[in-house]
Design an enzyme around this catalytic site. Structure first.
Site: not given
Length: 189
Positions: A19, A66, A91, A112
């Site tokens: 991530h 997020n 990613d 997100n």
């Protein structure tokens, strides 16, 4: 002026995770262009410098993935940067490890961080560099927060170098040139 944003999560526990590839690419680019990302503002860490003749702002949001759009929006508003001059690096689980894809615009594709950027900019029109991290074999959260290691690490390092070069080409030659050069890229060789 360009805003180059690497997406990731702050904190040592997320370092070198799938991530955080956006943060990793930003670290590589900042080293290459000798631009320190060490100033705190815009709900993130940022630095200023030049690529070619163009002023650039490097940004690593500290909001966690997020809520990345909050940081991007604050920097864009402060510097009056148009959406077409925002480059977001992140990613993508829909691309296999070793792949990279550049797009001028598009949906969040389930990501997100991108979803929040689109929400905060009220637009899906901004260049993006997607780094393939492969799909999960099990739990999605465990996969994206898992560390990159072994053969995947060697492959992903090649992709990071290509992403760094792609940023340069987007800024100096245009996004179409970067797409033509890198959208077939495989870091497997």
């Amino acid at each position: 002026m360009y805003l180059i944003v690497g997406l990731g999560n702050p904190g040592h526990e997320y370092k070198n995770s799938r991530h955080n590839v956006g943060f990793d690419v930003m670290d590589l680019i900042s080293s290459k262009y000798n631009i320190a990302i060490n100033r705190i503002k815009f709900k993130g860490t940022y630095g200023e410098g030049k690529i070619g003749d163009e002023k650039v702002i490097f940004l690593k949001p500290s909001t966690y993935m997020n809520l990345s759009g909050e940081s991007v929006r604050e920097a864009c508003n402060f510097y009056k940067i148009s959406n077409e001059n925002i480059i977001v690096i992140y990613d993508d689980i829909s691309l296999e490890v070793g792949r990279m894809r550049i797009r001028k615009s598009g949906s969040a594709g389930g990501h997100n961080g991108i979803k929040n950027i689109i929400l905060n900019l009220s637009s899906d029109i901004f260049p993006r560099i997607k780094i393939g991290v492969g799909g999960p074999k099990g739990n999605l959260v465990s996969h994206v927060l898992g560390k990159i290691s072994g053969e995947d690490k060697i492959i992903i390092d090649r992709v990071f170098n290509a992403a760094s070069e792609a940023v340069n080409i987007i800024i100096t030659e245009g996004i179409t040139e970067a797409m033509n050069k890198f959208n077939g890229f495989q870091g497997l060789d």
